[in-house]
Scaffold this active site. Structure first.
Site, mmCIF file in Angstrom:
data_model
loop_
_atom_site.group_PDB
_atom_site.id
_atom_site.type_symbol
_atom_site.label_atom_id
_atom_site.label_comp_id
_atom_site.label_asym_id
_atom_site.label_seq_id
_atom_site.Cartn_x
_atom_site.Cartn_y
_atom_site.Cartn_z
ATOM 1 N N LYS A 36 87.986 14.474 68.025
ATOM 2 C CA LYS A 36 88.430 14.352 69.937
ATOM 3 C C LYS A 36 88.398 16.103 69.486
ATOM 4 O O LYS A 36 88.056 17.020 70.026
ATOM 5 C CB LYS A 36 89.964 14.526 69.227
ATOM 6 C CG LYS A 36 90.697 12.951 69.305
ATOM 7 C CD LYS A 36 91.466 12.421 69.893
ATOM 8 C CE LYS A 36 92.346 13.333 68.076
ATOM 9 N NZ LYS A 36 92.055 12.427 66.946
ATOM 10 N N ARG A 111 100.790 10.854 71.849
ATOM 11 C CA ARG A 111 101.214 10.391 70.523
ATOM 12 C C ARG A 111 101.252 8.582 71.094
ATOM 13 O O ARG A 111 101.326 8.513 69.853
ATOM 14 C CB ARG A 111 100.595 10.728 69.459
ATOM 15 C CG ARG A 111 99.730 11.456 68.904
ATOM 16 C CD ARG A 111 99.798 12.189 67.400
ATOM 17 N NE ARG A 111 98.932 11.816 66.768
ATOM 18 C CZ ARG A 111 97.620 13.408 66.437
ATOM 19 N NH1 ARG A 111 98.062 13.690 67.132
ATOM 20 N NH2 ARG A 111 97.076 13.334 65.348
ATOM 21 N N ARG A 150 85.522 17.408 56.352
ATOM 22 C CA ARG A 150 86.208 18.188 56.877
ATOM 23 C C ARG A 150 86.708 19.788 57.035
ATOM 24 O O ARG A 150 87.038 19.469 55.753
ATOM 25 C CB ARG A 150 86.774 17.751 58.175
ATOM 26 C CG ARG A 150 87.287 18.708 59.083
ATOM 27 C CD ARG A 150 88.462 18.090 60.104
ATOM 28 N NE ARG A 150 89.694 17.297 60.267
ATOM 29 C CZ ARG A 150 90.398 16.744 60.788
ATOM 30 N NH1 ARG A 150 90.031 16.946 62.165
ATOM 31 N NH2 ARG A 150 91.714 16.117 60.680
ATOM 32 N N ARG A 183 92.118 20.855 54.681
ATOM 33 C CA ARG A 183 92.989 21.095 55.370
ATOM 34 C C ARG A 183 94.354 19.797 54.701
ATOM 35 O O ARG A 183 93.228 18.444 54.011
ATOM 36 C CB ARG A 183 93.634 19.848 55.789
ATOM 37 C CG ARG A 183 93.034 20.445 58.224
ATOM 38 C CD ARG A 183 93.175 20.147 59.139
ATOM 39 N NE ARG A 183 94.378 19.106 59.544
ATOM 40 C CZ ARG A 183 94.433 18.625 60.374
ATOM 41 N NH1 ARG A 183 93.268 18.664 61.417
ATOM 42 N NH2 ARG A 183 95.438 16.985 60.695
ATOM 43 N N ARG A 194 98.057 8.120 57.976
ATOM 44 C CA ARG A 194 97.472 8.402 59.410
ATOM 45 C C ARG A 194 96.860 7.351 60.212
ATOM 46 O O ARG A 194 97.052 7.325 61.008
ATOM 47 C CB ARG A 194 96.667 10.089 58.970
ATOM 48 C CG ARG A 194 97.796 11.201 58.722
ATOM 49 C CD ARG A 194 96.862 12.836 58.375
ATOM 50 N NE ARG A 194 96.157 12.589 59.140
ATOM 51 C CZ ARG A 194 94.517 12.917 59.325
ATOM 52 N NH1 ARG A 194 94.505 13.816 57.609
ATOM 53 N NH2 ARG A 194 94.588 14.138 60.212
#
Ligand code: ADP
Ligand code: AMP
Length: 238
Positions: A36, A111, A150, A183, A194
């Site tokens: 996203k 969400r 990431r 992160r 998550r």
């Protein structure tokens, strides 16, 4: 007198209405790691839209140690959703800013169905609505690899991947030169939670937007530039 003629008033009214109707709001949905943020930067640039990432807004509040940041911290660290009222208020403030008068690309919000209802209400206040909801579809087993590799940029939330989209210089953002970091909530145990939270609380939005004829699904397992092309085709067709 300085009172404008009725003809003039009618014309300016029509113009300002036309201006307002140009505001276009898009909502990107998909599981954590779907792409996203990556796509939002590309698409927002292309169409001159503001990119609004609720996750980036929360991280900015964390960094600045605001009350909102302190409130969100625990939920984010556990990979849970921040409560709806807090999240909705934060996004409402952001959307109210003048740079969103032509619209925005929302990434990570809504969400939950309650957030989606709240979004519809706030956009109505601005004489606007959600234009299209692209779902970036990626199976769960791919997401762990995506998130464990990431690297995110401190300054503006640009994202890279050590294998799939490496920066030119390790540890440095290609776009703004700021530091790249991993992160904390991208560690495997948090990612698993998550994904579970997405399935339970966010996936109902697929049905929610499908029933409103706003959903379009793109295959998020393709390379980044192909996903961008599919998203652009969907937006231009809408
Ligand atoms: P999201 O915002 O949905 O959580 P990101 O845009 O941050 O997802 O992407 C997650 C990770 O996957 C990043 O490291 C990014 O570079 C990488 N990525 C994004 N899109 C693709 C793709 N189409 N193929 C391979 N890797 C991708
Ligand atoms: P993201 O950057 O989109 O991966 O979001 C990171 C974290 O911020 C999430 O795991 C949540 O804790 C929180 N968050 C971001 N957006 C929302 C939202 N719309 N509703 C609730 N929590 C959110």
């Amino acid at each position: 007198s300085s009172k404008p003629s009725s003809k003039f008033t009618a014309t300016t009214k029509a113009l300002s209405k036309a201006d307002k109707e140009m505001a276009k709001f898009y909502v990107l949905i998909g599981p954590p790691g779907a792409g996203k943020g990556t796509q939002a930067k590309i698409i927002a640039d292309k169409y001159g839209l503001v990119h609004i990432s609720s996750g980036d807004l929360f991280r900015e509040n964390l960094k600045n140690e605001t009350e909102l940041g302190k409130l969100a911290q625990g939920f984010m660290a556990r990979g849970e959703l921040v409560p709806d009222d807090v999240t909705i208020g934060m996004v409402r403030d952001r959307i109210s800013r003048p740079d969103c008068k032509n619209g925005a690309l929302l990434d990570g919000f809504p969400r939950t169905p309650a957030q989606a209802d709240a979004l519809a209400v706030m956009l109505k206040e601005f004489d606007s609505k959600v234009e299209l909801v692209p779902l970036i579809d990626v199976p769960a087993q791919v997401l762990i690899d995506r998130l464990s590799g990431r690297w995110s940029c401190r300054a503006q939330g640009h994202v890279f991947h050590e294998k799939f989209n490496p920066p030119q210089v390790a540890g440095i953002c290609d776009i703004d030169g700021s530091e790249l970091y991993q992160r904390e909530d991208d560690q495997r145990s948090t990612v698993e939670n998550r994904i579970k939270v997405y399935t339970q609380q966010t996936a109902p939005l697929i049905e929610y937007y499908q029933s409103r004829n706003l959903l379009v699904t793109v295959d998020g397992t393709k390379p980044i530039d192909e996903v961008s092309a599919d998203l652009q085709a969907a937006i231009e067709k809408a």
